[in-house]
Design a protein around this motif. Structure first.
Motif, short mmCIF file in Angstrom:
data_model
loop_
_atom_site.label_atom_id
_atom_site.label_comp_id
_atom_site.label_asym_id
_atom_site.label_seq_id
_atom_site.Cartn_x
_atom_site.Cartn_y
_atom_site.Cartn_z
N VAL A 286 60.89 62.58 36.81
CA VAL A 286 61.03 61.43 37.70
C VAL A 286 61.99 61.77 38.85
O VAL A 286 62.80 62.68 38.73
CB VAL A 286 61.54 60.20 36.92
CG1 VAL A 286 60.51 59.74 35.89
CG2 VAL A 286 62.86 60.48 36.23
N GLN B 295 56.39 48.19 41.23
CA GLN B 295 57.09 49.09 40.29
C GLN B 295 57.18 48.47 38.91
O GLN B 295 56.93 49.13 37.90
CB GLN B 295 58.51 49.40 40.80
CG GLN B 295 58.57 50.30 41.99
CD GLN B 295 59.98 50.43 42.53
OE1 GLN B 295 60.85 49.61 42.29
NE2 GLN B 295 60.21 51.49 43.30
N TRP C 278 66.11 57.79 39.61
CA TRP C 278 65.45 56.89 38.64
C TRP C 278 66.39 55.95 37.91
O TRP C 278 66.02 54.81 37.65
CB TRP C 278 64.61 57.69 37.63
CG TRP C 278 65.43 58.57 36.74
CD1 TRP C 278 65.77 59.87 36.98
CD2 TRP C 278 66.02 58.24 35.50
NE1 TRP C 278 66.55 60.35 35.97
CE2 TRP C 278 66.71 59.38 35.04
CE3 TRP C 278 66.03 57.09 34.72
CZ2 TRP C 278 67.41 59.41 33.85
CZ3 TRP C 278 66.73 57.12 33.52
CH2 TRP C 278 67.40 58.27 33.10
N TRP D 232 66.59 52.62 39.99
CA TRP D 232 65.46 51.70 40.07
C TRP D 232 64.97 51.25 38.70
O TRP D 232 64.53 50.12 38.53
CB TRP D 232 64.33 52.22 40.96
CG TRP D 232 63.56 53.40 40.50
CD1 TRP D 232 63.76 54.69 40.85
CD2 TRP D 232 62.43 53.40 39.62
NE1 TRP D 232 62.84 55.50 40.24
CE2 TRP D 232 62.00 54.73 39.48
CE3 TRP D 232 61.73 52.40 38.93
CZ2 TRP D 232 60.92 55.09 38.69
CZ3 TRP D 232 60.65 52.76 38.15
CH2 TRP D 232 60.26 54.09 38.03
N ILE D 233 65.07 52.10 37.69
CA ILE D 233 64.60 51.68 36.36
C ILE D 233 65.56 50.64 35.77
O ILE D 233 65.13 49.71 35.09
CB ILE D 233 64.40 52.90 35.43
CG1 ILE D 233 63.42 52.54 34.32
CG2 ILE D 233 65.69 53.39 34.83
CD1 ILE D 233 62.94 53.72 33.51
#
Length: 195
Positions: free
Chosen positions: A154, A131, A158, A161-162
């Motif tokens: 997305v 990722q 998101w 995880w971002i």
């Protein structure tokens, strides 16, 4: 693990990597998620896979682990432009037209990211690294193309995880359910992406 950005202009330098990317997309979107998308010769594609787009592949040992497509918001191919704008105009029946809180931009400094996937074959102990490499290559490629911002649909989780990757984006549309997935349009300012 390698990251490669493909275009119609350079794909000949990378053997069958684009074919492998489109086959991995088919596996991810058509086989695993059961999305009704165009396919041919084991590859998934759509009207946005044009010479204006770029494709990023994260690959290792002859296998594509993850991928993403970049399309300029200035793109035009027949009646199509880019996915988010065409959805907003009511041209894509599977995506609601109210997906974005403002009029979809046409700006050479804004690119759309789409068809993001991480292969199910990516080992769990490598997923975060995959990722991260995908996002870093996305940011680098977008900046190299002259983009200041990225607009993309997305998964709705998101922000979690971002954030773990040390990146930041803003939601610019409502959370929606499409093809059994909760998704949302987000905008990433590449000036904030220091990677």
């Amino acid at each position: 693990m390698d990251a490669t950005t493909l275009s119609f202009g350079n794909m000949h330098n990378h053997g069958d990597l684009l074919v492998k990317l489109l086959r991995a997309r088919r596996q991810s979107f058509i086989v695993e998620r059961n999305w009704d998308l165009p396919e041919a010769e084991g590859m998934e594609y759509d009207q946005y896979d044009t010479p204006a787009s770029r494709w990023i592949a994260i690959h290792e040992n002859d296998e594509v682990l993850a991928g993403i497509r970049l399309t300029p918001t200035t793109a035009r191919c027949g009646m199509y432009t880019y996915m988010i704008r065409d959805a907003q105009k009511g041209m894509l029946e599977d995506i609601p037209s109210d997906l974005l809180a403002f009029e979809a931009p046409i700006d050479q400094k804004i690119w759309e990211s789409s068809r993001v996937f991480i292969s199910k074959n990516t080992p769990s102990n490598k997923r975060r690294a995959v990722q991260l490499q995908l996002m870093l290559e996305l940011i680098k490629t977008a900046k190299d193309l002259g983009a200041d911002k990225l607009l993309g649909m997305v998964p709705a989780l998101w922000p979690r995880w971002i954030g773990r990757l040390g990146l930041h984006a803003e939601p610019v549309g409502p959370v929606m359910e499409i093809e059994g997935m909760k998704v949302q349009v987000a905008m990433m300012d590449l000036h904030d992406a220091v990677h």
